[in-house]
Design an enzyme around this catalytic site. Structure first.
Site, PDB file in Angstrom:
ATOM      1  N   CYS A 203      60.470 -44.135  49.427  1.00 31.24           N
ATOM      2  CA  CYS A 203      60.919 -43.740  48.082  1.00 31.24           C
ATOM      3  C   CYS A 203      59.794 -43.590  47.061  1.00 31.24           C
ATOM      4  O   CYS A 203      58.949 -44.481  46.881  1.00 31.24           O
ATOM      5  CB  CYS A 203      61.933 -44.751  47.566  1.00 31.24           C
ATOM      6  SG  CYS A 203      62.701 -44.213  46.025  1.00 31.24           S
TER       7      CYS A 203
ATOM      8  N   ARG B 125      77.155 -33.934  54.301  1.00 30.86           N
ATOM      9  CA  ARG B 125      76.272 -33.241  53.351  1.00 30.86           C
ATOM     10  C   ARG B 125      74.871 -33.009  53.919  1.00 30.86           C
ATOM     11  O   ARG B 125      74.206 -33.954  54.345  1.00 30.86           O
ATOM     12  CB  ARG B 125      76.168 -34.041  52.051  1.00 30.86           C
ATOM     13  CG  ARG B 125      75.187 -33.391  51.073  1.00 30.86           C
ATOM     14  CD  ARG B 125      75.255 -33.990  49.694  1.00 30.86           C
ATOM     15  NE  ARG B 125      76.574 -33.828  49.129  1.00 30.86           N
ATOM     16  CZ  ARG B 125      77.135 -34.669  48.280  1.00 30.86           C
ATOM     17  NH1 ARG B 125      76.508 -35.737  47.896  1.00 30.86           N
ATOM     18  NH2 ARG B 125      78.344 -34.444  47.811  1.00 30.86           N
TER      19      ARG B 125
ATOM     20  N   CYS C  92      80.136 -38.914  40.410  1.00 28.77           N
ATOM     21  CA  CYS C  92      79.564 -39.762  41.456  1.00 28.77           C
ATOM     22  C   CYS C  92      78.389 -40.510  40.845  1.00 28.77           C
ATOM     23  O   CYS C  92      77.696 -39.966  39.984  1.00 28.77           O
ATOM     24  CB  CYS C  92      79.092 -38.891  42.621  1.00 28.77           C
ATOM     25  SG  CYS C  92      78.236 -39.823  43.910  1.00 28.77           S
TER      26      CYS C  92
ATOM     27  N   CYS D  24      61.193 -49.054  40.235  1.00 31.26           N
ATOM     28  CA  CYS D  24      62.243 -49.800  40.941  1.00 31.26           C
ATOM     29  C   CYS D  24      61.625 -50.990  41.679  1.00 31.26           C
ATOM     30  O   CYS D  24      60.587 -50.852  42.319  1.00 31.26           O
ATOM     31  CB  CYS D  24      62.951 -48.874  41.928  1.00 31.26           C
ATOM     32  SG  CYS D  24      64.294 -49.712  42.801  1.00 31.26           S
TER      33      CYS D  24
ATOM     34  N   CYS E  70      80.651 -42.491  49.399  1.00 32.26           N
ATOM     35  CA  CYS E  70      79.666 -41.531  49.871  1.00 32.26           C
ATOM     36  C   CYS E  70      78.567 -42.367  50.514  1.00 32.26           C
ATOM     37  O   CYS E  70      77.878 -43.120  49.822  1.00 32.26           O
ATOM     38  CB  CYS E  70      79.125 -40.731  48.682  1.00 32.26           C
ATOM     39  SG  CYS E  70      77.745 -39.648  49.135  1.00 32.26           S
TER      40      CYS E  70
ATOM     41  N   CYS F  67      76.429 -36.009  40.178  1.00 35.02           N
ATOM     42  CA  CYS F  67      76.039 -37.287  40.782  1.00 35.02           C
ATOM     43  C   CYS F  67      74.846 -37.859  40.026  1.00 35.02           C
ATOM     44  O   CYS F  67      73.795 -37.222  39.936  1.00 35.02           O
ATOM     45  CB  CYS F  67      75.693 -37.032  42.248  1.00 35.02           C
ATOM     46  SG  CYS F  67      75.180 -38.520  43.094  1.00 35.02           S
TER      47      CYS F  67
ATOM     48  N   CYS G 207      61.806 -49.757  49.430  1.00 30.87           N
ATOM     49  CA  CYS G 207      62.213 -48.724  50.395  1.00 30.87           C
ATOM     50  C   CYS G 207      60.996 -47.828  50.688  1.00 30.87           C
ATOM     51  O   CYS G 207      60.457 -47.185  49.771  1.00 30.87           O
ATOM     52  CB  CYS G 207      63.370 -47.917  49.823  1.00 30.87           C
ATOM     53  SG  CYS G 207      64.670 -48.974  49.125  1.00 30.87           S
TER      54      CYS G 207
HETATM   55  N1  SAM Z   1      68.385 -46.896  43.789  1.00 29.10           N
HETATM   56  C1  SAM Z   1      69.639 -46.681  44.367  1.00 29.10           C
HETATM   57  C2  SAM Z   1      69.693 -47.106  45.813  1.00 29.10           C
HETATM   58  O1  SAM Z   1      68.700 -46.959  46.500  1.00 29.10           O
HETATM   59  O2  SAM Z   1      70.743 -47.585  46.241  1.00 29.10           O
HETATM   60  C3  SAM Z   1      70.138 -45.257  44.256  1.00 29.10           C
HETATM   61  C4  SAM Z   1      69.183 -44.072  44.395  1.00 29.10           C
HETATM   62  S1  SAM Z   1      68.390 -43.858  45.977  1.00 29.10           S
HETATM   63  C5  SAM Z   1      67.116 -42.775  45.578  1.00 29.10           C
HETATM   64  C6  SAM Z   1      69.573 -42.987  46.946  1.00 29.10           C
HETATM   65  C7  SAM Z   1      69.222 -42.601  48.355  1.00 29.10           C
HETATM   66  O3  SAM Z   1      68.367 -41.464  48.365  1.00 29.10           O
HETATM   67  C8  SAM Z   1      68.511 -43.579  49.254  1.00 29.10           C
HETATM   68  O4  SAM Z   1      69.350 -44.553  49.783  1.00 29.10           O
HETATM   69  C9  SAM Z   1      67.976 -42.667  50.347  1.00 29.10           C
HETATM   70  O5  SAM Z   1      68.922 -42.536  51.389  1.00 29.10           O
HETATM   71  C10 SAM Z   1      67.791 -41.331  49.630  1.00 29.10           C
HETATM   72  N2  SAM Z   1      66.357 -40.996  49.490  1.00 29.10           N
HETATM   73  C11 SAM Z   1      65.503 -41.557  48.604  1.00 29.10           C
HETATM   74  N3  SAM Z   1      64.256 -41.067  48.752  1.00 29.10           N
HETATM   75  C12 SAM Z   1      64.307 -40.189  49.775  1.00 29.10           C
HETATM   76  C13 SAM Z   1      63.340 -39.370  50.413  1.00 29.10           C
HETATM   77  N4  SAM Z   1      62.061 -39.380  50.065  1.00 29.10           N
HETATM   78  N5  SAM Z   1      63.753 -38.556  51.416  1.00 29.10           N
HETATM   79  C14 SAM Z   1      65.048 -38.543  51.794  1.00 29.10           C
HETATM   80  N6  SAM Z   1      66.006 -39.321  51.228  1.00 29.10           N
HETATM   81  C15 SAM Z   1      65.644 -40.133  50.234  1.00 29.10           C
HETATM   82  C1  DTB Z   2      71.562 -39.091  48.979  1.00 30.24           C
HETATM   83  O1  DTB Z   2      71.975 -39.421  50.103  1.00 30.24           O
HETATM   84  N1  DTB Z   2      70.538 -38.267  48.766  1.00 30.24           N
HETATM   85  C2  DTB Z   2      70.313 -38.099  47.358  1.00 30.24           C
HETATM   86  C3  DTB Z   2      71.485 -38.877  46.728  1.00 30.24           C
HETATM   87  N2  DTB Z   2      72.098 -39.485  47.843  1.00 30.24           N
HETATM   88  C4  DTB Z   2      71.270 -39.768  45.607  1.00 30.24           C
HETATM   89  C5  DTB Z   2      68.956 -38.491  46.928  1.00 30.24           C
HETATM   90  C6  DTB Z   2      67.867 -37.743  47.666  1.00 30.24           C
HETATM   91  C7  DTB Z   2      66.588 -38.156  47.093  1.00 30.24           C
HETATM   92  C8  DTB Z   2      65.453 -37.333  47.620  1.00 30.24           C
HETATM   93  C9  DTB Z   2      64.142 -37.767  47.121  1.00 30.24           C
HETATM   94  C10 DTB Z   2      63.929 -37.662  45.642  1.00 30.24           C
HETATM   95  O2  DTB Z   2      64.454 -36.760  44.975  1.00 30.24           O
HETATM   96  O3  DTB Z   2      63.188 -38.492  45.127  1.00 30.24           O
HETATM   97 FE1  SF4 Z   3      64.736 -48.189  44.448  1.00 34.43          FE
HETATM   98 FE2  SF4 Z   3      64.174 -45.949  45.726  1.00 34.43          FE
HETATM   99 FE3  SF4 Z   3      65.038 -48.036  47.096  1.00 34.43          FE
HETATM  100 FE4  SF4 Z   3      66.736 -46.745  45.432  1.00 34.43          FE
HETATM  101  S1  SF4 Z   3      65.785 -45.933  47.277  1.00 34.43           S
HETATM  102  S2  SF4 Z   3      66.461 -48.967  45.638  1.00 34.43           S
HETATM  103  S3  SF4 Z   3      65.309 -46.116  43.810  1.00 34.43           S
HETATM  104  S4  SF4 Z   3      63.103 -47.916  45.944  1.00 34.43           S
END
Ligand code: SAM
Ligand code: DTB
Ligand code: SF4
Length: 349
Positions: free
Chosen positions: A64, A264, A132, A57, A192, A101, A61
């Site tokens: 992530c 949630r 979703c 990606c 959501c 989702c 973030c």
């Molecule tokens: N890439 C898209 C975006 O960021 O909008 C969708 C997927 S992203 C992984 C969805 C959400 O997962 C993020 O906004 C964040 O709130 C949550 N998330 C991602 N990595 C996480 C982590 N290591 N621990 C907790 N929440 C996480």
């Molecule tokens: C949200 O708030 N939490 C989910 C979903 N929306 C997409 C994602 C959590 C991701 C946790 C870290 C991972 O699995 O990489």
């Molecule tokens: Fe990309 Fe992760 Fe950020 Fe979603 S949360 S935009 S997958 S870096």
């Protein structure tokens, strides 16, 4: 401090901080009262997550695993075939999940991706599940296209407070996120939106995030509260742990401020013991991700969740009992435990 369960969109940070400052037992009691006014307190909605495109990606973030900027231990995957996605949805349905989702590691979907993701939505809908997606930022046209395909919910988190935001993400702005939520709402989909705590933010940032979410009008139907899952290789891999009571307080305050939303208990459950999760349900959480994987991180095994629900006497919402606010309010005082639903769920694992 007496809380009211009316839906308000004019929360100040100072008011939210007052809720956080309540004695723990008072806060839990108030949250439970608000929860019982609007929901069956022994019912939890379950969604299954699937990563339909993993890693690489372009965004930064800092929490992530999927950002291309950090060296993390994940398998990158291109957009999955529609048929494979539908197989995973069927499995989730058989295990008792009512919502599927689908998440993609994108900044935003490209036009060439839209035919595939809309086919996924149609296919999952045809299985009788709620749909979703979380695909990053959406334009108005993309939101309309997804709505027309039958997408019920779009997940797009605010992640943290506007004040703390620049410490976490620099490649898209807070306003970009609010604009996407606006496009989703205008297209007629359910929203959501929630955030992550334990990012090293201050207590006031947690209050500010919840004020941002509650002041959205209408409030999001679903509010995921994620506990940071610390991923090796990311800049937040060794941030200090958030105290568990502070996490429970976030759930309780979210419940009070967004009385009609599903709150949630989202990422981070794998690191929580049963008692901690039970406290979160008591604080008003009424939705979880179900299935042994989130997007890339671990989630509890389904049989563990089934066992916990059984110990707590919790039933899962079925698609048939997902009803409108008005119907739900009318049913609340007359509804008996849906044993069939419980049996189906407990036997499915
Ligand atoms: N890439 C898209 C975006 O960021 O909008 C969708 C997927 S992203 C992984 C969805 C959400 O997962 C993020 O906004 C964040 O709130 C949550 N998330 C991602 N990595 C996480 C982590 N290591 N621990 C907790 N929440 C996480
Ligand atoms: C949200 O708030 N939490 C989910 C979903 N929306 C997409 C994602 C959590 C991701 C946790 C870290 C991972 O699995 O990489
Ligand atoms: Fe990309 Fe992760 Fe950020 Fe979603 S949360 S935009 S997958 S870096």
């Amino acid at each position: 401090m007496n809380v009211s369960s009316e839906v308000r969109h004019n929360w100040t940070i100072a008011e939210v901080e007052k809720l956080f400052a309540l004695p723990f037992n008072d806060l839990m009691f108030q949250a439970q009262c608000v929860h019982r006014e609007h929901f069956n307190a022994n019912e939890v909605q379950v969604s299954t997550l699937l990563s339909i495109k993993t890693g690489a990606c372009p965004e930064d973030c800092k929490y992530c695993s999927q950002s291309a900027r950090y060296n993390t231990d994940i398998e990158k995957e291109r957009l999955m075939e529609v048929e494979k996605v539908l197989q995973a949805a069927e499995k989730a349905k058989a295990q008792g999940s009512t919502r599927f989702c689908m998440g993609a590691a994108w900044r935003n979907p490209k036009e060439r991706d839209m035919p595939y993701v809309t086919q996924m939505v149609k296919g999952v809908k045809a299985l009788g599940m709620e749909t979703c997606m979380t695909l990053g930022m959406l334009s108005k046209d993309q939101a309309d296209e997804l709505q027309e395909a039958g997408l019920d919910y779009y997940n797009h988190n605010l992640d943290t407070s506007p004040e703390h935001y620049n410490q976490i993400i620099t490649t898209r702005s807070y306003q970009d996120r609010l604009d996407t939520l606006d496009n989703v709402r205008s297209a007629g989909m359910k929203v959501c939106s929630g955030g992550i705590v334990g990012l090293g933010e201050k207590a006031t940032d947690r209050a500010s995030l919840l004020a941002q979410l509650a002041n959205l009008s209408p409030q999001p139907e679903s509010v995921p509260i994620n506990m940071l899952v610390k991923i090796d290789g990311t800049p937040l891999s060794d941030v200090a742990d958030l105290d568990e009571f502070d996490f429970i307080r976030c759930i309780a305050v979210a419940r009070i401020m967004m009385p009609k939303s599903h709150v949630r208990l989202s990422a981070g459950r794998d690191q929580m013991n049963e008692q901690m999760q039970a406290m979160c349900f008591l604080a008003g959480a009424n939705s979880i991700f179900y299935g042994c994987k989130l997007l890339t991180a671990e989630n509890p095994e389904t049989n563990q969740d089934i066992a916990l629900f059984k110990k707590l006497g919790i039933n899962t919402e079925t698609v048939e009992n997902l009803v409108s606010e008005e119907e739900r309010a009318a049913q609340l005082h007359t509804k008996v435990t849906d044993q069939q639903n419980a049996d189906l769920f407990y036997n499915a694992g």
